[in-house]
Each structure stands twice: as C-alpha cells, then as structure tokens.
Design a protein around this motif. Sequence first.
Motif, PDB file in Angstrom:
ATOM      1  N   LYS A  91      -9.994  -6.388  -3.232  1.00 38.61           N
ATOM      2  CA  LYS A  91      -8.478  -6.613  -3.900  1.00 38.61           C
ATOM      3  C   LYS A  91      -7.411  -7.832  -2.935  1.00 38.61           C
ATOM      4  O   LYS A  91      -6.993  -6.851  -2.910  1.00 38.61           O
ATOM      5  CB  LYS A  91      -8.069  -5.231  -4.567  1.00 38.61           C
ATOM      6  CG  LYS A  91      -7.398  -5.505  -6.027  1.00 38.61           C
ATOM      7  CD  LYS A  91      -6.749  -4.605  -6.160  1.00 38.61           C
ATOM      8  CE  LYS A  91      -5.621  -5.011  -7.644  1.00 38.61           C
ATOM      9  NZ  LYS A  91      -4.975  -3.435  -7.933  1.00 38.61           N
ATOM     10  N   ILE A  92      -6.829  -8.573  -3.794  1.00 39.94           N
ATOM     11  CA  ILE A  92      -6.287  -9.597  -3.759  1.00 39.94           C
ATOM     12  C   ILE A  92      -4.862  -9.394  -4.256  1.00 39.94           C
ATOM     13  O   ILE A  92      -4.704  -9.001  -5.305  1.00 39.94           O
ATOM     14  CB  ILE A  92      -6.193 -11.776  -3.917  1.00 39.94           C
ATOM     15  CG1 ILE A  92      -7.957 -11.480  -3.343  1.00 39.94           C
ATOM     16  CG2 ILE A  92      -4.792 -11.890  -3.629  1.00 39.94           C
ATOM     17  CD1 ILE A  92      -8.078 -13.328  -3.930  1.00 39.94           C
ATOM     18  N   PRO A  93      -3.753  -8.835  -3.456  1.00 41.87           N
ATOM     19  CA  PRO A  93      -2.442  -7.906  -4.073  1.00 41.87           C
ATOM     20  C   PRO A  93      -1.928  -9.196  -5.044  1.00 41.87           C
ATOM     21  O   PRO A  93      -2.267 -10.401  -4.490  1.00 41.87           O
ATOM     22  CB  PRO A  93      -1.842  -7.527  -2.723  1.00 41.87           C
ATOM     23  CG  PRO A  93      -2.791  -7.102  -1.981  1.00 41.87           C
ATOM     24  CD  PRO A  93      -3.958  -8.587  -1.827  1.00 41.87           C
ATOM     25  N   ALA A  94      -1.015  -9.229  -6.224  1.00 40.67           N
ATOM     26  CA  ALA A  94      -0.597  -9.537  -6.976  1.00 40.67           C
ATOM     27  C   ALA A  94       1.041  -9.811  -6.856  1.00 40.67           C
ATOM     28  O   ALA A  94       1.278 -10.687  -7.104  1.00 40.67           O
ATOM     29  CB  ALA A  94      -0.514  -8.810  -8.176  1.00 40.67           C
ATOM     30  N   SER A  95       1.166  -8.924  -5.936  1.00 40.27           N
ATOM     31  CA  SER A  95       2.825  -8.786  -5.071  1.00 40.27           C
ATOM     32  C   SER A  95       2.951  -8.367  -4.238  1.00 40.27           C
ATOM     33  O   SER A  95       2.141  -7.842  -3.597  1.00 40.27           O
ATOM     34  CB  SER A  95       3.504  -8.539  -6.663  1.00 40.27           C
ATOM     35  OG  SER A  95       3.673  -6.745  -6.520  1.00 40.27           O
ATOM     36  N   PRO A  96       3.830  -8.681  -2.992  1.00 42.16           N
ATOM     37  CA  PRO A  96       4.361  -7.871  -2.047  1.00 42.16           C
ATOM     38  C   PRO A  96       3.977  -6.713  -2.217  1.00 42.16           C
ATOM     39  O   PRO A  96       3.353  -5.025  -1.734  1.00 42.16           O
ATOM     40  CB  PRO A  96       5.426  -7.749  -0.591  1.00 42.16           C
ATOM     41  CG  PRO A  96       5.517  -9.918  -1.719  1.00 42.16           C
ATOM     42  CD  PRO A  96       4.580  -9.753  -3.462  1.00 42.16           C
ATOM     43  N   ALA A  97       5.001  -5.850  -3.476  1.00 40.65           N
ATOM     44  CA  ALA A  97       4.546  -4.102  -2.968  1.00 40.65           C
ATOM     45  C   ALA A  97       4.146  -4.065  -3.680  1.00 40.65           C
ATOM     46  O   ALA A  97       3.025  -2.992  -3.326  1.00 40.65           O
ATOM     47  CB  ALA A  97       6.016  -3.971  -5.202  1.00 40.65           C
ATOM     48  N   GLU A  98       2.706  -4.560  -4.322  1.00 36.47           N
ATOM     49  CA  GLU A  98       1.198  -4.456  -4.497  1.00 36.47           C
ATOM     50  C   GLU A  98       0.739  -4.013  -3.103  1.00 36.47           C
ATOM     51  O   GLU A  98      -0.632  -3.365  -3.295  1.00 36.47           O
ATOM     52  CB  GLU A  98       0.449  -4.874  -5.271  1.00 36.47           C
ATOM     53  CG  GLU A  98      -1.012  -4.545  -5.434  1.00 36.47           C
ATOM     54  CD  GLU A  98      -1.638  -5.099  -6.852  1.00 36.47           C
ATOM     55  OE1 GLU A  98      -2.387  -4.334  -7.183  1.00 36.47           O
ATOM     56  OE2 GLU A  98      -1.639  -6.020  -7.207  1.00 36.47           O
ATOM     57  N   LEU A 102      -1.129  -0.650  -1.687  1.00 37.62           N
ATOM     58  CA  LEU A 102      -2.449  -0.667  -1.283  1.00 37.62           C
ATOM     59  C   LEU A 102      -2.825  -0.274  -0.211  1.00 37.62           C
ATOM     60  O   LEU A 102      -3.713   0.722   0.397  1.00 37.62           O
ATOM     61  CB  LEU A 102      -2.828  -2.026  -1.252  1.00 37.62           C
ATOM     62  CG  LEU A 102      -3.388  -2.605  -2.968  1.00 37.62           C
ATOM     63  CD1 LEU A 102      -3.863  -3.886  -3.305  1.00 37.62           C
ATOM     64  CD2 LEU A 102      -4.405  -1.350  -3.832  1.00 37.62           C
ATOM     65  N   HIS A 103      -1.464  -1.068   1.298  1.00 40.44           N
ATOM     66  CA  HIS A 103      -1.621  -0.654   2.708  1.00 40.44           C
ATOM     67  C   HIS A 103      -1.739   0.868   3.112  1.00 40.44           C
ATOM     68  O   HIS A 103      -2.288   1.475   3.726  1.00 40.44           O
ATOM     69  CB  HIS A 103      -0.876  -1.542   3.302  1.00 40.44           C
ATOM     70  CG  HIS A 103      -0.469  -0.917   4.909  1.00 40.44           C
ATOM     71  ND1 HIS A 103      -1.503  -1.081   5.776  1.00 40.44           N
ATOM     72  CD2 HIS A 103       0.421  -0.739   5.823  1.00 40.44           C
ATOM     73  CE1 HIS A 103      -1.086  -0.632   6.645  1.00 40.44           C
ATOM     74  NE2 HIS A 103       0.449  -0.865   6.871  1.00 40.44           N
ATOM     75  N   ARG A 104      -0.739   1.604   2.343  1.00 41.13           N
ATOM     76  CA  ARG A 104      -0.391   2.631   1.924  1.00 41.13           C
ATOM     77  C   ARG A 104      -1.619   3.397   2.066  1.00 41.13           C
ATOM     78  O   ARG A 104      -1.689   4.847   2.349  1.00 41.13           O
ATOM     79  CB  ARG A 104       1.117   2.993   1.590  1.00 41.13           C
ATOM     80  CG  ARG A 104       2.672   2.550   2.356  1.00 41.13           C
ATOM     81  CD  ARG A 104       2.716   3.458   1.403  1.00 41.13           C
ATOM     82  NE  ARG A 104       3.493   5.160   2.458  1.00 41.13           N
ATOM     83  CZ  ARG A 104       3.951   6.098   2.200  1.00 41.13           C
ATOM     84  NH1 ARG A 104       4.536   5.644   1.301  1.00 41.13           N
ATOM     85  NH2 ARG A 104       4.009   7.385   3.020  1.00 41.13           N
ATOM     86  N   GLN A 105      -1.929   3.394   1.117  1.00 44.63           N
ATOM     87  CA  GLN A 105      -3.309   3.995  -0.022  1.00 44.63           C
ATOM     88  C   GLN A 105      -4.189   4.263   0.735  1.00 44.63           C
ATOM     89  O   GLN A 105      -4.849   4.696   1.807  1.00 44.63           O
ATOM     90  CB  GLN A 105      -3.992   3.261  -1.672  1.00 44.63           C
ATOM     91  CG  GLN A 105      -4.551   4.583  -1.657  1.00 44.63           C
ATOM     92  CD  GLN A 105      -5.069   3.378  -2.892  1.00 44.63           C
ATOM     93  OE1 GLN A 105      -5.428   2.166  -3.384  1.00 44.63           O
ATOM     94  NE2 GLN A 105      -5.096   4.260  -4.088  1.00 44.63           N
ATOM     95  N   ALA A 106      -4.805   2.965   1.689  1.00 41.68           N
ATOM     96  CA  ALA A 106      -5.673   3.289   3.286  1.00 41.68           C
ATOM     97  C   ALA A 106      -5.081   3.658   4.383  1.00 41.68           C
ATOM     98  O   ALA A 106      -5.939   4.263   4.555  1.00 41.68           O
ATOM     99  CB  ALA A 106      -5.450   1.138   3.165  1.00 41.68           C
ATOM    100  N   GLN A 107      -3.904   3.764   4.663  1.00 39.60           N
ATOM    101  CA  GLN A 107      -3.811   4.739   5.620  1.00 39.60           C
ATOM    102  C   GLN A 107      -3.404   5.579   5.417  1.00 39.60           C
ATOM    103  O   GLN A 107      -4.708   6.558   6.094  1.00 39.60           O
ATOM    104  CB  GLN A 107      -1.985   4.266   5.687  1.00 39.60           C
ATOM    105  CG  GLN A 107      -2.191   2.800   6.808  1.00 39.60           C
ATOM    106  CD  GLN A 107      -2.981   2.587   7.833  1.00 39.60           C
ATOM    107  OE1 GLN A 107      -3.971   1.495   7.837  1.00 39.60           O
ATOM    108  NE2 GLN A 107      -2.114   3.128   9.055  1.00 39.60           N
ATOM    109  N   SER A 108      -2.856   6.671   4.274  1.00 41.26           N
ATOM    110  CA  SER A 108      -3.464   7.786   3.475  1.00 41.26           C
ATOM    111  C   SER A 108      -5.073   7.942   3.942  1.00 41.26           C
ATOM    112  O   SER A 108      -4.489   8.821   4.147  1.00 41.26           O
ATOM    113  CB  SER A 108      -3.072   7.573   1.982  1.00 41.26           C
ATOM    114  OG  SER A 108      -2.814   9.496   1.995  1.00 41.26           O
ATOM    115  N   GLN A 109      -5.327   6.793   2.782  1.00 42.02           N
ATOM    116  CA  GLN A 109      -7.426   7.753   2.794  1.00 42.02           C
ATOM    117  C   GLN A 109      -7.762   7.551   4.544  1.00 42.02           C
ATOM    118  O   GLN A 109      -8.594   8.793   4.794  1.00 42.02           O
ATOM    119  CB  GLN A 109      -7.882   6.710   2.412  1.00 42.02           C
ATOM    120  CG  GLN A 109      -9.741   7.496   2.138  1.00 42.02           C
ATOM    121  CD  GLN A 109      -9.861   8.147   1.826  1.00 42.02           C
ATOM    122  OE1 GLN A 109      -9.575   8.942   0.779  1.00 42.02           O
ATOM    123  NE2 GLN A 109     -10.826   9.089   2.454  1.00 42.02           N
TER     124      GLN A 109
END
Length: 385
Positions: A91-98, A102-109
């Motif tokens: 997924k291409i992030p729509a914003s730096p916040a997204e 997404l980065h935190r979500q991937a790191q958490s997983q």
Amino acid sequence: MSVSPAPDAPARIHWSEGGADHSALWRSESGMPAPKKVVIANDQTPADTAYRLACEGTALLWRGDFQNARQLLQALARRADHKGKRAKAPKIPASPAEAFHLHRQAQSQRARTLAMLLIPFDADYTIPLRRAPDVSLACNEAYGRPTEPFVASLRELLGLIGAHEWRKNGVEIAALGDRIHPYYGVFSPIRGEYLELVNQAPLPANAKLAFDIGTGTGVLAALLARRGVTKIVATDMDQRALSCARENLHRLGFDDRVEVVKADLFPDGQAPLIVCNPPWLPGRPSSSIESAIYDPDSRMLKGFLGGLVAHLAAGGEGWLILSDLAEHLGLRPREQLLAMIAAAGLKVVARHDVRPTHPRASDASDPLHAARAAEVTSLWRLAAQ
C-alpha cells in the motif's frame, strides 16, 4: 490452552508435554500476553515450520541447545524481513502519518512473530538448556529477585543481555567527559546532539537552582551540575529511572548537588531554570523502553508546558528539548506546538537547533527516511509572558 483467569494474578503459560499438562509463570516486559497455543520445539524443528507456527500465533517452547535456539531466531528474522520485502502490491501511504503508522504496524507484527520462540528458566534464573549462558545478573537487573520458574521469549532475553552490557560498559558522553550507565528499561542517552544543546545554551544569570523533569539516567542533571549549577532537583516517576539516576550521579560525584525525587513532573517550589526532554512522538508505547519515545496524547509535553509558569522563578527560563520528527511525520504540526506554548502563558526567548547525526538520518532504505533526513532537534528557551 489459556492464561490464568484472575485478572490481577500473575499470568501463566500452559502446555502439554510428555503426555502431561504443565504451566509456568509468564514474563513479558513488553506486556505481551501469554501465548494461548504452545508446542515443544527442539534442534530438529525446521525453521520453515517454526516460522509458519509463529505467524499463526503458536509459540514454540524450546527444549534443544540454547545456541541453536539463537540461530533459529535469526532464521525467523530473515524470513520475516524477506516476507516484508516481497509483499505484493504494498500500500502506498497517503501521508507521512500513514507511512509512520504502517511502519509501526509492520514492526509490531514482526516483534510478535519473533517473540513466539520461548525459553524456560529455573527459579534461580538458570536456563535448563545445553550451552546456555549465565544470565542471572541480566535477569536480576530487569526482573528483580527470582521467585519461581518461568517462561519468557528468547528475543526478550537477548534484550536483557544487551541492556546488561550497556549498563556494565556505559555510554560515553562527550559533554561530560565520562560515561552514563543506563538501566534496563531506561532510555540510553545515545543522541549526543541534544546533550550538546544543553551543554552550550547560555545559562540564566541566576541559575543556581534547576529542576530536571523526567531525569531518566540523570544525564541532563549531571550536565547542569558540571556547568556549575549549585543545586539540581531531578524528578521521575519510574523506579528504575530513579535508581539509575542516583547511581550515575553518585558515580560522577554529583550526589551532593543533585537530589533525585519521585514526582509526576515538577517538584515543590520554583527554580530559575527548568529543563525537560519529553518523549518526542505522540503515540502509545508498546514496551517500557518506548515510554521514552512515545507520549500518549503528548501528555508529558502538555504537562510540562502547562505547569512551567507556576514553577519558574522570576526571570527564569524553561528549556524544552524536542525533535521536530513528529512534525515531519504529520503527528503534531508546528502550529499546535506554538499554540500549546502560548496557551500556557509562555513566550519563546530563543531556540537553538541541531541536526541529528545518528545513522538512520542518512539511511535511504529506512521507510521513514524523508522525515528523518529533515529532522531538527531544538532547545526551546521559554519564559513567562
């Protein structure tokens, strides 16, 4: 398989082995719940099988050689990283916040998957596995005195061992000409640029007394003492941080000038200089060490700004050390920070900036590279309006 039913009771992990049911105390400094599904694994367990089970949420309690467990954990990490790289149509992030979320979500997983490889411990912190190291000191520093056998993730254990080495060897602080020794769970002062800001900013003319809010390792209190501030009151709410700061300041010879007290932000009274280095990113920490990085709803930042005027002596300054990484990630606009300062009855006397020198700032492969490359750390000198 289930965790203990009593919500206030220590969590326990349950498994079947040798035709019998077993249970043990579960330890997780990150707050990870005890896995509900547990299977036994050993030196013959294929890495692909272990990775599949871990991704499914099944934990592997290790019964083989300890060093082979470390190799298996490395194999799991390689598979997790490879899976992330070959993910179809990311997924291409729509914003730096997204992109950040997404980065935190991937790191958490990734962290959850790697935490599925478990190690048993005896009541004295001995690991009952072949070629297991002596980890009693590292466990004592993180967990306190042993009480009974338990199970924890190998990944957490390696973190404990790494933290023990940091505590033993210390971190060289150029501005101090000495070392700071961080405890497990207390943020290590490895970002030297913000320390230089505190070391170089002009002290208020009457700065014989200072408050260091959220002292952590005590490094900022030590810097102020070295710069000639006669009395510093350093506060923190975390018991590990309080013990860590006291030990560091004693080792540096400043315990006669720095008083370390347990307080939520400010101590009693007023001071002509009050410094604070709050967590730089609004967000929920996922472990104790992340509490120095993530501040839910900017609680500490708001609390510091909101209480500063009442605790500043006449003509005094409050020093806020803050990165603007949150701004580049779209998590907290500059306008919001300035509005918080103004609403607290404060004005900006001056701001001293420095760019970070840590490796991530120049790592183009980092998912947050654009924000990290633009990051500036500032010392905001604030005074009552």
